[in-house]
Design an enzyme around this catalytic site. Sequence first.
Site, PDB file in Angstrom:
ATOM      1  N   LYS A  79     -15.187  49.337   5.640  1.00  0.00           N
ATOM      2  CA  LYS A  79     -13.982  49.327   6.479  1.00  0.00           C
ATOM      3  C   LYS A  79     -13.732  47.889   6.924  1.00  0.00           C
ATOM      4  O   LYS A  79     -14.690  47.178   7.263  1.00  0.00           O
ATOM      5  CB  LYS A  79     -14.179  50.219   7.727  1.00  0.00           C
ATOM      6  N   GLU A  91      -8.478  49.764  25.245  1.00  0.00           N
ATOM      7  CA  GLU A  91      -9.833  50.056  24.741  1.00  0.00           C
ATOM      8  C   GLU A  91     -10.947  49.461  25.607  1.00  0.00           C
ATOM      9  O   GLU A  91     -11.061  48.243  25.770  1.00  0.00           O
ATOM     10  CB  GLU A  91      -9.965  49.526  23.306  1.00  0.00           C
TER      11      GLU A  91
END
Length: 395
Positions: free
Chosen positions: A139, A193
């Site tokens: 990823k 976040e």
Amino acid sequence: MFHQRTEPAAKAAGDLLDAYRPEAAFLATPSGVVLGEGAAAVTERLEDVADLLARGTADSPAGPIAIGAIPFDTGAPGRLVVPDSVRTSPPLAESGQGDRRQRPLPGPWTMRPVPAPDEHAEGVERVLKRLAAGDGPAKVVLARSLRLSGPGTVDVGQLLSNLAWRDPAGHTFAADLPAAAGSTRTLVGASPELLVAKRGGRVVSNPLAGSAPRSADPSKDQRSAVDLLGSAKDRHEHAVVVEAVTEGLRPYCRTLDVPEPELAGTATLWHLSTRITGELRDPDTPSALLAAALHPTPAVCGSPTAAARAAIGGIEPFDRGFYTGAVGCTDARGDGEWIVSIRCADVAGDTLDLFAGGGIVPDSDPDAELAETSVKLRTLLLALGVNQPIDAPQG
Ligand SMILES: C=C(O[C@H]1C=CC=C(C(=O)O)[C@@H]1O)C(=O)O
């Protein structure tokens, strides 16, 4: 040796927002607001914060606090400041002051995307080829930037205020950065976040990854959320982050609770979100050390970290600087919170560099990834008062 003044807590968070001036440090989270002014001591590394705080005294029983930012590149210097004086208040969302302080910043703005939008989509294709090769990253988070230049020095205080009142329950920050060519430089943003928060023996991390746009049409908005929750591609993109954060915290924790992902909404996006909680083996573990152990998570870099970082370095045509680093605050007991520095801009003089990225996994689509970064850039653009398409070719 230094001494930090702690001023009486402000009754209203808005008073601290109004008091913010460039070169100060500001952090608003759901647990409260901090404004730090002046610099009694400074360090460049998260790992040095606890020792630095131990060298000072403060009016507060929790000892002095440090506040500041670290960059994406773990080898590059951060700027973590022990302010001369600190003011705090309860959270913005509890202030009852509403959103009355929003004002657009004066334009006109020139906008230059770096790279050009179609080049970002090509970059995503290059990442997809690397993932398919099977011998590198699994990823990669690929980002792009947008440079805005305005008619005069950017009013960072107004931008900060606009960001904060647009989302009083979010994490809003302004961190003074190492100066750029004579002008002060500030990282300003509103990130959804939480990298890590620690209070006593309790630790919380709330990784986000996997995104879908919100819609003004409630039924479309609902469909977008439901599709995201059911998307195998997004759940995989998210699971990679949750696994890395869990493994990063495990050595420090006696217990860890990792629930199933749920939805978290910002004004412009839905995200997959997992609130991981744990009990520390040693309640004195500093929050700055936990942040250093987790950064950079695969929500901003990719996995495995070294291979993803190499892919980013080979494809992104700019230095991320403090974007995808962390901004946070800790007291001398190590209690504190660290926010992932996304949905932010690096501001110096009349220029802002905005950034947005997205996680690329084998099923990602280059055009959808480009569109996702455009939506992510809107957090800052709307706070500036810019509501125009950004992906049209620029003259
Ligand atoms: C890297 C960014 O977002 C991260 C956080 C939430 C969702 C993300 C995603 O769906 O790709 C990213 O991992 C950014 O906003 O620039």
